[in-house]
Design a protein around this motif. Structure first.
Motif, short mmCIF file in Angstrom:
data_model
loop_
_atom_site.label_atom_id
_atom_site.label_comp_id
_atom_site.label_asym_id
_atom_site.label_seq_id
_atom_site.Cartn_x
_atom_site.Cartn_y
_atom_site.Cartn_z
N GLU A 175 72.30 6.73 -15.72
CA GLU A 175 72.83 7.96 -16.33
C GLU A 175 71.89 9.14 -16.08
N THR A 176 70.58 8.90 -16.18
CA THR A 176 69.60 9.96 -15.91
C THR A 176 69.72 10.43 -14.47
N HIS A 177 69.82 9.49 -13.52
CA HIS A 177 69.94 9.83 -12.11
C HIS A 177 71.24 10.61 -11.85
N LYS A 178 72.32 10.18 -12.49
CA LYS A 178 73.60 10.88 -12.34
C LYS A 178 73.49 12.30 -12.86
N GLY B 253 73.67 15.71 -4.70
CA GLY B 253 72.52 15.59 -3.80
C GLY B 253 72.71 14.55 -2.71
N TRP B 254 73.06 13.34 -3.11
CA TRP B 254 73.25 12.28 -2.11
C TRP B 254 74.49 12.56 -1.26
N GLY B 255 75.49 13.22 -1.85
CA GLY B 255 76.67 13.62 -1.07
C GLY B 255 76.30 14.64 0.00
N ASP C 163 59.89 5.89 -13.86
CA ASP C 163 61.14 5.99 -14.60
C ASP C 163 62.36 5.96 -13.68
N MET C 164 62.18 6.38 -12.43
CA MET C 164 63.31 6.49 -11.51
C MET C 164 63.24 5.47 -10.38
N ASN C 165 62.68 4.32 -10.64
CA ASN C 165 62.71 3.26 -9.62
C ASN C 165 64.09 2.63 -9.61
N PHE C 166 64.57 2.37 -8.42
CA PHE C 166 65.86 1.72 -8.23
C PHE C 166 65.85 1.05 -6.86
N HIS D 14 70.15 0.69 -10.35
CA HIS D 14 69.10 0.95 -11.34
C HIS D 14 68.87 -0.27 -12.22
N TRP D 15 67.68 -0.32 -12.82
CA TRP D 15 67.34 -1.46 -13.68
C TRP D 15 68.19 -1.50 -14.93
#
Length: 153
Positions: A126-129, A136-138, A95-98, A119-120
């Motif tokens: 939106e889910t990742h955000k 996290g990435w920051g 579900d979280m492949n990008f 993302h695909w």
């Protein structure tokens, strides 16, 4: 206009692109996930089609393995990877492949480091955000910057 499937963070790091690249690729376990989490496994083969595997661990011992592959490797400038495939170009569902794109560009005597997740579809972005992408990435970009700037000092 920004692509609604893309999330990105950027930092100006006071170190050369060569230094930031070296910290990124050789000391990955020290910065790759937000503290207090750790990255006990970094198994990378930095070439197109090579492994891009890591495992993240929580302070409580929860483990999150990630298996992927490098799509593009331009030493000192750009890394592109995805979890949509594993080594040997074996597709894997998720579900979280990008596609992850990390760039290292000279700017103002330092490096403009940018990490992008493509993302695909918009729902996956939106889910990742919502999972805390920016925080996290920051945080990991700040950890990478601190290590690189310490090496450049």
């Amino acid at each position: 206009m920004a692509d609604s499937r893309e999330l990105s963070i950027s930092r100006l790091i006071k170190a050369s692109p060569e230094t930031v690249w070296k910290i990124y690729t050789e000391r990955t376990g020290e910065w790759f996930c937000p503290r207090p989490w750790t990255t006990p496994v970094v198994d990378w083969d930095l070439r197109v089609g090579g492994r891009a595997n890591v495992e993240m661990a929580s302070p409580e011992g929860e483990r999150h393995p990630y298996s992927g592959v490098f799509l593009e490797v331009v030493p000192g400038h750009r890394l592109v990877s995805t979890g949509a495939f594993t080594e040997g170009w074996v597709p894997q569902a998720g579900d979280m492949n990008f596609v992850r794109i990390d760039t290292f560009e000279p700017e103002a005597g330092g490096t403009r480091y940018t990490a992008t997740a493509r993302h695909w579809d918009e729902k996956a972005a939106e889910t990742h955000k919502a999972m805390g992408f920016e925080q996290g990435w920051g945080a990991v970009a700040d950890q990478l910057a601190a290590l690189a700037q310490g090496d450049a000092a």
